[in-house]
Enzyme design. Structure first.
Site, PDB file in Angstrom:
ATOM      1  N   TYR A 147      -4.424   0.364  12.109  1.00 23.05           N
ATOM      2  CA  TYR A 147      -3.714   1.189  11.730  1.00 23.05           C
ATOM      3  C   TYR A 147      -3.873   2.787  12.179  1.00 23.05           C
ATOM      4  O   TYR A 147      -4.691   3.342  11.610  1.00 23.05           O
ATOM      5  CB  TYR A 147      -4.087   0.982  10.151  1.00 23.05           C
ATOM      6  CG  TYR A 147      -3.226   1.705   8.698  1.00 23.05           C
ATOM      7  CD1 TYR A 147      -2.020   3.157   9.053  1.00 23.05           C
ATOM      8  CD2 TYR A 147      -2.615   0.991   7.987  1.00 23.05           C
ATOM      9  CE1 TYR A 147      -1.178   3.167   8.559  1.00 23.05           C
ATOM     10  CE2 TYR A 147      -2.166   2.246   6.714  1.00 23.05           C
ATOM     11  CZ  TYR A 147      -1.613   2.657   6.834  1.00 23.05           C
ATOM     12  OH  TYR A 147      -0.690   2.609   6.359  1.00 23.05           O
ATOM     13  N   LYS A 191       0.426  -0.612  14.735  1.00 25.60           N
ATOM     14  CA  LYS A 191       1.306   0.527  13.427  1.00 25.60           C
ATOM     15  C   LYS A 191       1.368   1.544  13.127  1.00 25.60           C
ATOM     16  O   LYS A 191       0.097   2.056  13.422  1.00 25.60           O
ATOM     17  CB  LYS A 191       1.259  -0.375  12.041  1.00 25.60           C
ATOM     18  CG  LYS A 191       1.317   0.802  10.992  1.00 25.60           C
ATOM     19  CD  LYS A 191       1.295   0.141   9.308  1.00 25.60           C
ATOM     20  CE  LYS A 191       1.444   0.996   8.069  1.00 25.60           C
ATOM     21  NZ  LYS A 191       1.380   0.271   6.928  1.00 25.60           N
ATOM     22  N   LYS A 193       1.664   5.506  11.941  1.00 26.78           N
ATOM     23  CA  LYS A 193       2.260   5.612  10.338  1.00 26.78           C
ATOM     24  C   LYS A 193       3.007   7.156  10.530  1.00 26.78           C
ATOM     25  O   LYS A 193       2.317   8.115  11.691  1.00 26.78           O
ATOM     26  CB  LYS A 193       0.568   6.430   9.763  1.00 26.78           C
ATOM     27  CG  LYS A 193       1.165   7.366   8.421  1.00 26.78           C
ATOM     28  CD  LYS A 193       1.985   7.174   6.696  1.00 26.78           C
ATOM     29  CE  LYS A 193       1.379   5.181   6.295  1.00 26.78           C
ATOM     30  NZ  LYS A 193       2.562   4.857   5.353  1.00 26.78           N
ATOM     31  N   ASP A 221       5.402   3.326  10.738  1.00 31.25           N
ATOM     32  CA  ASP A 221       5.982   3.422   8.699  1.00 31.25           C
ATOM     33  C   ASP A 221       6.303   5.059   8.210  1.00 31.25           C
ATOM     34  O   ASP A 221       4.793   5.636   8.605  1.00 31.25           O
ATOM     35  CB  ASP A 221       4.827   2.589   8.072  1.00 31.25           C
ATOM     36  CG  ASP A 221       4.793   3.231   6.447  1.00 31.25           C
ATOM     37  OD1 ASP A 221       5.985   3.605   6.016  1.00 31.25           O
ATOM     38  OD2 ASP A 221       3.477   2.730   5.989  1.00 31.25           O
ATOM     39  N   PRO A 222       7.600   5.574   7.855  1.00 39.23           N
ATOM     40  CA  PRO A 222       7.267   7.030   7.654  1.00 39.23           C
ATOM     41  C   PRO A 222       7.052   7.261   6.307  1.00 39.23           C
ATOM     42  O   PRO A 222       7.852   8.364   5.770  1.00 39.23           O
ATOM     43  CB  PRO A 222       9.252   7.549   8.290  1.00 39.23           C
ATOM     44  CG  PRO A 222       9.386   6.132   9.013  1.00 39.23           C
ATOM     45  CD  PRO A 222       8.740   4.965   8.695  1.00 39.23           C
ATOM     46  N   ASN A 223       7.218   5.989   5.056  1.00 35.11           N
ATOM     47  CA  ASN A 223       6.963   6.082   4.437  1.00 35.11           C
ATOM     48  C   ASN A 223       8.082   6.448   3.739  1.00 35.11           C
ATOM     49  O   ASN A 223       8.097   7.410   2.872  1.00 35.11           O
ATOM     50  CB  ASN A 223       5.873   6.944   3.886  1.00 35.11           C
ATOM     51  CG  ASN A 223       4.534   5.827   3.685  1.00 35.11           C
ATOM     52  OD1 ASN A 223       3.431   5.933   4.668  1.00 35.11           O
ATOM     53  ND2 ASN A 223       4.235   5.021   2.686  1.00 35.11           N
ATOM     54  N   ASN A 269       6.190  -1.498   0.847  1.00 36.72           N
ATOM     55  CA  ASN A 269       5.068  -1.594   0.330  1.00 36.72           C
ATOM     56  C   ASN A 269       5.792  -0.682  -0.364  1.00 36.72           C
ATOM     57  O   ASN A 269       5.370   0.190  -1.432  1.00 36.72           O
ATOM     58  CB  ASN A 269       3.943  -1.227   0.518  1.00 36.72           C
ATOM     59  CG  ASN A 269       3.680   0.114   1.556  1.00 36.72           C
ATOM     60  OD1 ASN A 269       4.082  -0.146   2.372  1.00 36.72           O
ATOM     61  ND2 ASN A 269       3.092   0.851   0.573  1.00 36.72           N
ATOM     62  N   HIS A 320      -0.996  -5.181   2.448  1.00 35.97           N
ATOM     63  CA  HIS A 320      -0.573  -3.213   2.293  1.00 35.97           C
ATOM     64  C   HIS A 320      -1.721  -2.961   2.030  1.00 35.97           C
ATOM     65  O   HIS A 320      -2.184  -4.347   1.642  1.00 35.97           O
ATOM     66  CB  HIS A 320       0.745  -2.241   1.707  1.00 35.97           C
ATOM     67  CG  HIS A 320       0.643  -1.074   1.336  1.00 35.97           C
ATOM     68  ND1 HIS A 320      -0.686  -1.134  -0.263  1.00 35.97           N
ATOM     69  CD2 HIS A 320       0.345   0.106   1.379  1.00 35.97           C
ATOM     70  CE1 HIS A 320      -0.351   0.125   0.521  1.00 35.97           C
ATOM     71  NE2 HIS A 320      -0.004   0.900   1.037  1.00 35.97           N
TER      72      HIS A 320
HETATM   73  O1  GKR Z   1      -3.343   6.474   3.414  1.00 37.93           O
HETATM   74  O2  GKR Z   1      -1.475   8.223   4.072  1.00 37.93           O
HETATM   75  C1  GKR Z   1      -1.748   6.687   3.513  1.00 37.93           C
HETATM   76  C2  GKR Z   1      -0.592   5.806   3.646  1.00 37.93           C
HETATM   77  O3  GKR Z   1       0.352   6.071   3.803  1.00 37.93           O
HETATM   78  C3  GKR Z   1      -0.647   5.021   2.484  1.00 37.93           C
HETATM   79  O4  GKR Z   1      -0.882   5.973   1.511  1.00 37.93           O
HETATM   80  C4  GKR Z   1       0.735   4.261   1.575  1.00 37.93           C
HETATM   81  O5  GKR Z   1       0.092   3.829   0.661  1.00 37.93           O
HETATM   82  O6  GKR Z   1      -0.371   2.937   3.859  1.00 37.93           O
HETATM   83  C5  GKR Z   1       0.535   3.281   3.169  1.00 37.93           C
HETATM   84  C6  GKR Z   1       1.845   2.475   3.252  1.00 37.93           C
HETATM   85  O7  GKR Z   1       1.277   1.845   4.933  1.00 37.93           O
HETATM   86  O8  GKR Z   1       2.217   3.402   3.396  1.00 37.93           O
HETATM   87 MG    MG Z   2       3.634   1.289   4.483  1.00 34.78          MG
END
Ligand code: GKR
Ligand code: MG
Length: 422
Positions: A147, A191, A193, A221-223, A269, A320
């Site tokens: 991750y 993955k 982030k 994963d750009p959330n 997620n 997740h």
């Molecule tokens: O911890 O920065 C983080 C992640 O963005 C987390 O808050 C997310 O909930 O890891 C998570 C995700 O896959 O979206």
């Molecule tokens: Mg995510």
């Protein structure tokens, strides 16, 4: 041992804080301390079942609301647990709403926190590992993914000598971070982030990863940090690079739109996070992979139910993760070995955590996977000295609710976490 001994005599919830590196995401940057709660459910005969959940004030208040109502219950009475939670944690709105109001998630989170401890006790009473209580393992080990996060070298206000990952802001540095993760843990999937920098710069990093790790499946994963139009523009670059694209956009309807032109599966997620969201998810064909999380889906059995629904509708299931310690990792791994359609390596933040609260220190991910701890129930026990130390951290650190945006404003006073960013 009589059945009467199997009554719950008391429940303890301990708020803890552990070191977390300055990891970047669309919401800002991780604070120096991650907040969690450790749940102990103790029977009259002295057996103790463990759980781990969030450590923000709202979660702690919900756990506290339910605590007393569990005394006298049997750890086999999971319906009794659910009733106790529904009786104590107030309902807020419709579980099928897009982005459900806090109340629905709060109830599922509260059930999940205690359910793991109940199941741990069931395993200890039966002398069986937790995965046997869940119906039996279909695999020996759960695969986890590397991750990757962009990160600052150190927290500005609270440098942490145990964080030796250094600064990671460029594609070369991302490849270096991946190299260390893969060498150390043997991860087979990677993955990234994202949602931090301009999307093209983040795809440059993905392409550098592809060149450095030609055989490793990649995800981004750009959330929800991208608009539908940005995602459409990026698709030619992402096509062929990814095993799935995770939450590029910020709502289920937008995911449905992206699904009409995305050549790869979409994972979430963020958009499908409760059972009430599944009908609309299917109607829109918005998501092909659901990243489950027992902490907010309602526990380990709820995770299995979700996986079963996934089998019915042909959805892939994976997991997740947020920042967490070994009680959570043990629970994730016990349930992970019971899910036949666990289609992808699961997420875990675990390599980013230097602290631990269980006896024996950190669980060892090797060859990119982890076997469930052996021994009855979860197979992990609390290190009481570590628990006391992490609780002291909680008392002293002053944080009571995660706020990545506020932390980022220390570096960039104008930072705005609004989405889509790009
Ligand atoms: O911890 O920065 C983080 C992640 O963005 C987390 O808050 C997310 O909930 O890891 C998570 C995700 O896959 O979206
Ligand atoms: Mg995510």
């Amino acid at each position: 041992m009589s059945r009467a001994d199997h009554r719950i005599a008391g429940v303890r919830v301990t708020a803890i804080a552990f070191r977390d590196p300055p990891l970047l995401n669309v919401a800002g940057v991780h604070e120096p301390w991650a907040l969690r709660s450790i749940i102990e459910v103790e029977l009259e005969n002295g057996l103790v079942g463990l759980g781990e959940s969030y450590g923000d004030l709202a979660t702690l208040a919900d756990l506290e609301r339910v605590r007393a109502a569990l005394v006298g219950l049997s750890p086999f009475d999971l319906n009794g647990l659910t009733q106790a939670v529904y009786g104590a944690v107030p309902p807020i709105g419709d579980p099928g709403a897009l982005f459900p109001p806090a109340g629905d998630k709060a109830r599922a989170t509260t059930v999940g926190a205690f359910e793991v401890a109940f199941l741990d006790l069931q395993g200890q009473i039966a002398g069986l590992p937790l995965h046997a209580i869940l119906g039996g393992a279909v695999r020996d080990r759960v695969p986890y993914s590397a991750y990757l996060f962009y990160k600052f070298a150190q927290h500005r206000d609270a440098p942490d000598p145990s964080d030796d990952w250094g600064e990671v802001l460029t594609p070369e540095q991302i490849v270096g971070e991946a190299r260390r993760m893969v060498d150390q843990y043997g991860f087979g999937s990677i993955k990234l982030k994202a949602g931090v920098f301009e999307p093209d710069a983040e795809i440059d990093a993905l392409e550098a990863l592809r060149a450095a790790f030609p055989g490793h499946p990649l995800r981004i994963d750009p959330n929800g940090g991208w608009s539908v139009e940005t995602t459409r523009r990026l698709m030619p670059r992402l096509d062929g690079l990814l095993e799935y694209c995770e939450d590029p956009v910020n709502s289920l309807h937008e995911m449905g739109e992206v699904a009409t032109f995305a050549p790869m599966p979409l994972a979430t997620n963020m958009c499908t996070i409760a059972f009430g969201h599944i009908p609309e998810t299917i109607r829109l064909n918005a998501v092909q992979v659901i990243l489950s999380d027992h902490h907010y889906w309602g526990g380990l059995r709820a995770t299995q139910h979700l996986a079963w629904i996934g089998r019915v509708f042909g959805l892939g299931i994976s997991m997740h993760s947020n920042s967490h310690l070994g009680v959570s990792l043990a629970a994730m791994t016990h349930v992970g070995v019971t899910i036949p359609n666990l289609a992808y390596a699961c997420d875990t933040h675990y390599p980013w955590q230097s602290d631990e609260v269980i006896e024996g220190g950190k669980l060892a991910i090797t060859g990119g996977a982890l076997a469930p701890p052996t021994g009855p129930g979860l197979g992990v026990r609390l290190d009481r000295a570590a628990l006391a130390r992490l609780h002291r951290n909680y008392v002293e650190c002053g944080l009571r609710k995660r706020d990545d945006a506020a932390e980022m404003r220390k570096y960039d006073p104008g930072f705005n976490p609004a989405r889509p960013r790009f």
